[in-house]
Design an enzyme around this catalytic site. Structure first.
Site, PDB file in Angstrom:
ATOM      1  N   LYS A  75      55.793  30.279 -21.734  1.00  0.00           N
ATOM      2  CA  LYS A  75      55.665  31.546 -21.022  1.00  0.00           C
ATOM      3  C   LYS A  75      56.848  32.462 -21.309  1.00  0.00           C
ATOM      4  CE  LYS A  75      52.657  32.344 -18.801  1.00  0.00           C
ATOM      5  NZ  LYS A  75      51.346  32.944 -19.171  1.00  0.00           N
ATOM      6  N   HIS A  93      51.958  37.888 -24.976  1.00  0.00           N
ATOM      7  CA  HIS A  93      51.174  38.891 -24.242  1.00  0.00           C
ATOM      8  C   HIS A  93      51.634  40.306 -24.626  1.00  0.00           C
ATOM      9  CE1 HIS A  93      49.546  35.592 -21.938  1.00  0.00           C
ATOM     10  NE2 HIS A  93      50.749  35.244 -21.540  1.00  0.00           N
TER      11      HIS A  93
END
Length: 349
Positions: A75, A93
């Site tokens: 992450k 992302h």
């Protein structure tokens, strides 16, 4: 010698890891150097990596890793604006118009580093080589049912946490749901990894499921059937051309729908198919109430698989390991494709 540096995760409620001790040994046997950071949160104990032969580094010491190390995490990195000098493997992302993603790419450009985005590690046919999708779907359906159960008593879903295994999660939901009623659910993307996990969870809980995939959404909408179910689970990644499944007008439209589980969880993307909300939710506040009468809650947690950190880590790491063994050749195959994707998006900044 190719050096893989496995960092610990620094965001709250994140215990996953993309490499198991067995995988570390396999990489060492293949001639790679493997460093694993100590971790106070990881689901797999540090000692198991030490026993496998990996070098152990201090927790969160990756900024000081050797310049040639490839830093591997899952992450986000801390959003501190510092230039990123290393090559990183992670979920960035960053390629769908997200503001935070553009900031991340600017940090790479400033430091001369490279992002190998795990979402864009694909084989020759364009299929992802590894994904957490099944467990995202499984846990995402669980949180959506938690939201629905809270509504039945006039409340809003409270904080969620991680579980020792899937059976513990199923037992928790069995206790939370009314004994005499189950909601029904519509899953879009039911044939994919995420949709399969969501459907398996619903089946385990006795929740009737309508399964939709590309054939059922080819018309482009509108889709009144979404509003005719108690729960809608979005299990597809947003891309250009993705239909809108839940328009903003759904808030006030006549509907049975009371819970949206946006498991794909990309509300800031230009292509988001769920238009009634604009921000993710989190473990402390999993439900975002977007309308009061009739009630409509959205749950959109972006690290759902960490609710089952050990099972999801072992599954994902097994999928990814064959690709990690090819890190010795970053100029070919999937690593070259991921680098080209990074370069393309950096050029568009």
């Amino acid at each position: 010698m190719t050096h893989l540096w496995v960092r610990t995760e620094q965001r709250p409620n994140e215990k996953r890891v993309g490499l198991t001790p067995g995988g570390a040994k396999a990489l060492l046997d293949a001639g790679l150097r493997v460093t694993v950071e100590d971790s106070s949160v990881r689901a797999i104990p540090t000692d198991l990596y030490r026993d496998a032969g990996a070098r152990i580094a201090a927790e969160n010491s990756w900024p000081d890793a050797p310049a040639d190390a490839i830093v591997f995490g899952l992450k986000e990195l801390p959003e501190d604006g510092t230039p990123l000098t290393h090559r990183h493997i992670m979920f960035g992302h960053a390629y769908k118009g997200q503001a935070a993603g553009r900031d991340l790419l600017r940090r790479f450009r400033a430091g001369g580093g490279t992002l190998y985005d795990l979402e864009y590690l694909v084989d020759d046919a364009g299929r992802r080589v590894a994904a957490f999708g099944y467990w995202a779907g499984f846990a995402g359906a669980a949180v959506a049912l938690k939201c629905w159960a809270a509504q039945q008593t006039g409340g809003v879903c409270g904080p969620v946490g991680d579980y020792g295994g899937r059976d513990a999660l199923l037992d928790d939901l069995t206790a939370a749901l009314p004994q005499d009623r189950r909601p029904d659910a519509l899953i879009i993307g039911a044939l994919g990894r995420v949709g399969t996990g969501a459907a398996d969870f619903c089946d385990s809980m006795g929740v009737p499921v309508t399964r939709w995939d590309m054939a059922e959404t080819a018309s482009g909408g509108p889709f009144p059937e979404v509003l005719a179910h108690d729960i809608f689970l979005n299990c597809i990644l947003a891309r250009p051309g993705t239909p809108v499944f839940v328009p903003d007008t759904a808030r006030t439209a006549p509907r049975k729908l009371s819970v949206i589980g946006d498991i794909a969880c990309d509300p800031t993307s230009d292509f988001s198919p769920v238009k009634v909300y604009d921000r993710t939710t989190d473990w402390n506040a999993p439900a975002l109430r977007v309308h009061e009468d009739p009630v409509l809650d959205v749950t959109a947690i972006d690290n759902l698989p960490s609710m089952l950190p050990l099972e999801s880590s072992e599954d994902y790491a097994a999928q990814l390991l064959p690709s990690l063994t090819t890190l010795t050749d970053l100029h070919g195959g999937l690593w070259a494709r991921a680098k080209a994707e990074f370069d393309r998006h950096c050029a568009d900044l």
